[in-house]
Structures are given as structure tokens and as C-alpha cells.
Design a protein around this motif. Structure first.
Motif, short mmCIF file in Angstrom:
data_model
loop_
_atom_site.label_atom_id
_atom_site.label_comp_id
_atom_site.label_asym_id
_atom_site.label_seq_id
_atom_site.Cartn_x
_atom_site.Cartn_y
_atom_site.Cartn_z
N GLU A 50 0.85 -1.18 0.00
CA GLU A 50 0.00 0.00 0.00
C GLU A 50 0.89 1.23 0.00
O GLU A 50 1.87 1.31 0.74
CB GLU A 50 -0.89 0.00 1.24
N LYS A 51 0.57 2.19 -0.86
CA LYS A 51 1.34 3.42 -0.93
C LYS A 51 0.89 4.33 0.22
O LYS A 51 -0.31 4.60 0.38
CB LYS A 51 1.10 4.12 -2.26
N LEU A 52 1.83 4.78 1.04
CA LEU A 52 1.53 5.64 2.19
C LEU A 52 2.13 7.02 1.99
O LEU A 52 3.04 7.20 1.17
CB LEU A 52 2.10 5.02 3.47
N ARG A 53 1.64 7.97 2.78
CA ARG A 53 2.24 9.31 2.76
C ARG A 53 3.67 9.24 3.27
O ARG A 53 4.02 8.34 4.03
CB ARG A 53 1.43 10.27 3.63
N GLU A 54 4.50 10.18 2.87
CA GLU A 54 5.91 10.20 3.27
C GLU A 54 6.07 10.20 4.79
O GLU A 54 6.95 9.52 5.32
CB GLU A 54 6.59 11.45 2.69
N GLU A 101 4.05 8.99 7.04
CA GLU A 101 3.70 7.66 7.56
C GLU A 101 4.82 6.66 7.30
O GLU A 101 5.17 5.85 8.16
CB GLU A 101 2.39 7.17 6.94
N GLU A 102 5.41 6.72 6.11
CA GLU A 102 6.55 5.85 5.77
C GLU A 102 7.71 6.10 6.73
O GLU A 102 8.33 5.17 7.22
CB GLU A 102 7.02 6.11 4.33
N LEU A 150 6.94 4.64 10.23
CA LEU A 150 7.10 3.19 10.25
C LEU A 150 8.58 2.80 10.23
O LEU A 150 9.01 1.91 10.95
CB LEU A 150 6.39 2.55 9.05
N LYS A 178 6.17 -2.86 6.31
CA LYS A 178 4.82 -2.98 5.76
C LYS A 178 4.58 -4.41 5.29
O LYS A 178 5.48 -5.09 4.83
CB LYS A 178 4.64 -2.04 4.56
#
Length: 109
Positions: A53-57, A59-60, A63, A70
Motif C-alpha cells: 500500500e502506498k503511504l504518505r511520506e 507515515e513511511e 514506520l 509494511k
């Protein structure tokens, strides 16, 4: 793998292809060379890589800082024809599969 990006990003804007190939995760990643004499002269290559899943920068980054990896949401099977052994591969087919193996989308050159 990078040849597939334009097709996958257009078809699945909310997903991203794994940016690196991780041979230490054989349950998620695989690479194989095929052909009649594949050991000496492969004619095709097949790579299986996870899609995330592509996340906002932000959020990345959060994590990554927490050491959380992920989980894949799908798998891409990329096939191509080999040139100069398999030193260079031209993409000829993409299949996107659900984690249960069902084909969701397919592209062929």
C-alpha cells in the motif's frame, strides 16, 4: 522491475512495487531464469515481488523509525525475455495477483 513501474502506477495508483529485491525473503520474492538450456543460455526471466500500500511520506518515515515493515497486499509476477544471457531483460508480461493467488490484472507486450 523498474520497467513495470509505469504500468503498475497507472493501473494501481494506491500500490507500490517493492523498491528492492530481498533474496532473504523467499516467501515474498523469487527470481528464476527459464529456457531449454536455462542453465547455460536462459531465454526468459521471471521475478515475483510484493506490492505494498502506498503511504504518505510522513507515515513511511514513522514506520521506518519504529522498525516496522509494511505487509504486502498483493504480488506482481514480472516476465521478460533475456538478452546477453539475462544481463538485460525486456519486460514482456505483468500479472498482479491477490495474496490467495487469484489474478487481478494482466498486461502483455
Amino acid at each position: 522491475m523498474h520497467q513495470a513501474l509505469i504500468y503498475l502506477e497507472k493501473q494501481f495508483p494506491g500500490l507500490e512495487l517493492s523498491p528492492v529485491y530481498d533474496a532473504n525473503r523467499p516467501d515474498e520474492y523469487s527470481y528464476q531464469e527459464e529456457g531449454l538450456f536455462s542453465r547455460f543460455f536462459p531465454t526468459a526471466a521471471v521475478a515475483e515481488v510484493p506490492l505494498f500500500e502506498k503511504l504518505r511520506e510522513e507515515e513511511e518515515a514513522r514506520l521506518g523509525a519504529a522498525g516496522i515493515r509494511k505487509k504486502p497486499v498483493a504480488k506482481a509476477v514480472l516476465k521478460g525475455s533475456c538478452k546477453v544471457g539475462c544481463a538485460a531483460v525486456e519486460l514482456t508480461e505483468i500479472k498482479v495477483l491477490k495474496l490467495n493467488g487469484d489474478v487481478v490484472w494482466e498486461w502483455k507486450k
